[in-house]
Design a protein around this motif. Sequence first.
Motif, PDB file in Angstrom:
ATOM      1  N   GLY A 173       0.775  -1.231   0.000  1.00  0.00           N
ATOM      2  CA  GLY A 173       0.000   0.000   0.000  1.00  0.00           C
ATOM      3  C   GLY A 173       0.802   1.273   0.000  1.00  0.00           C
TER       4      GLY A 173
ATOM      5  N   GLN B  34       0.543   3.238  -3.378  1.00  0.00           N
ATOM      6  CA  GLN B  34      -0.811   3.737  -3.596  1.00  0.00           C
ATOM      7  C   GLN B  34      -1.058   4.966  -2.731  1.00  0.00           C
ATOM      8  OE1 GLN B  34      -3.212   2.671  -5.913  1.00  0.00           O
ATOM      9  NE2 GLN B  34      -3.988   4.679  -5.269  1.00  0.00           N
ATOM     10  N   ALA B  35      -0.561   4.927  -1.483  1.00  0.00           N
ATOM     11  CA  ALA B  35      -0.706   6.090  -0.604  1.00  0.00           C
ATOM     12  C   ALA B  35       0.043   7.295  -1.169  1.00  0.00           C
ATOM     13  CB  ALA B  35      -0.201   5.756   0.793  1.00  0.00           C
TER      14      ALA B  35
ATOM     15  N   TYR C  39      -0.977   1.556   5.342  1.00  0.00           N
ATOM     16  CA  TYR C  39      -0.806   2.696   4.441  1.00  0.00           C
ATOM     17  C   TYR C  39      -2.130   3.216   3.884  1.00  0.00           C
ATOM     18  CZ  TYR C  39       4.135   3.752   4.083  1.00  0.00           C
ATOM     19  OH  TYR C  39       5.404   4.214   4.343  1.00  0.00           O
ATOM     20  N   ALA C  40      -3.170   2.388   3.887  1.00  0.00           N
ATOM     21  CA  ALA C  40      -4.467   2.858   3.395  1.00  0.00           C
ATOM     22  C   ALA C  40      -5.013   4.000   4.242  1.00  0.00           C
ATOM     23  CB  ALA C  40      -5.467   1.703   3.384  1.00  0.00           C
ATOM     24  N   ASP C  41      -4.554   4.099   5.482  1.00  0.00           N
ATOM     25  CA  ASP C  41      -5.040   5.144   6.384  1.00  0.00           C
ATOM     26  C   ASP C  41      -4.267   6.454   6.265  1.00  0.00           C
ATOM     27  OD1 ASP C  41      -6.846   3.286   7.460  1.00  0.00           O
ATOM     28  OD2 ASP C  41      -5.365   2.576   8.927  1.00  0.00           O
ATOM     29  N   LEU C  42      -3.167   6.445   5.515  1.00  0.00           N
ATOM     30  CA  LEU C  42      -2.290   7.609   5.527  1.00  0.00           C
ATOM     31  C   LEU C  42      -2.905   8.873   4.932  1.00  0.00           C
ATOM     32  CD1 LEU C  42       0.414   8.796   6.323  1.00  0.00           C
ATOM     33  CD2 LEU C  42       1.334   8.029   4.118  1.00  0.00           C
ATOM     34  N   PRO C  43      -3.582   8.832   3.784  1.00  0.00           N
ATOM     35  CA  PRO C  43      -4.118  10.092   3.236  1.00  0.00           C
ATOM     36  C   PRO C  43      -5.029  10.834   4.207  1.00  0.00           C
ATOM     37  CG  PRO C  43      -4.098   8.412   1.540  1.00  0.00           C
ATOM     38  CD  PRO C  43      -3.755   7.709   2.826  1.00  0.00           C
TER      39      PRO C  43
ATOM     40  N   ASP D  32      -1.986   8.650  -3.991  1.00  0.00           N
ATOM     41  CA  ASP D  32      -3.169   9.351  -3.493  1.00  0.00           C
ATOM     42  C   ASP D  32      -2.805  10.733  -2.957  1.00  0.00           C
ATOM     43  OD1 ASP D  32      -4.705   7.165  -4.158  1.00  0.00           O
ATOM     44  OD2 ASP D  32      -4.812   6.379  -2.107  1.00  0.00           O
TER      45      ASP D  32
END
Length: 223
Positions: free
Chosen positions: A92, A95-96, A208-212, A99
């Motif tokens: 991820g 992708q982060a 990493y999906a939570d980073l944005p 984003d």
Amino acid sequence: MRTVVFDLDGTLADTSGDLLAAANACFQAMGEGDVLRVETDAGTALRGGKAMLTLGLTRLGRMDAALVDSYYPMLLEAYGAAIDTHTFLYPGAMQAVADLSAMGYGVGICTNKPEALAEQLMASLGARDAFGALVGADTLAVRKPDPEPLFETARRLGGDPAKTLLIGDSVTDRETARAAGVPSVLVTFGPSGEDMAALTPEALLHDYADLPDMVQDLIGVNR
């Protein structure tokens, strides 16, 4: 522009396997065989070449600062020759990064890995073009935890150094952000992840999906 700056080793990628292999090449040259193991020594690997040599020599009862210095160039050469055999980007991560870029943030790397090796690694992983700037250990006269490399990364991204955020995995990254007066986010999925909460960063990153969303909360335009 607001910027998000990433550490490299242990933050964007697990580089411990290739780092330890390079250190073991030095111990093999000393006639000692493989002294370090991923299972026990990955955390030390992410603190750099001299830390690995120091640990191994101490384990052997041969610790000598001059010996560390003399073998360090060999370690760098061995590492550069096999820099991505075992290394992988954390799930991820890219992708982060994509984003965050799409959201208008400048995205860069500030690492204590020598700049040329950091450039080589990111290119070999096919990830270099996703980052607008890369500052390494020898890019400037100082390195983390001095805040200037972080400030310089933000400037190279066209950003305001006071409006940046550092993503890292170590006390060095925490101290860098504190010295810079900016927020830090420390990842918990690296080799030292269980120790990150004690460093009291502004946030802990488990996925990493939570980073944005985390970045928006910490340095978003409404902050």
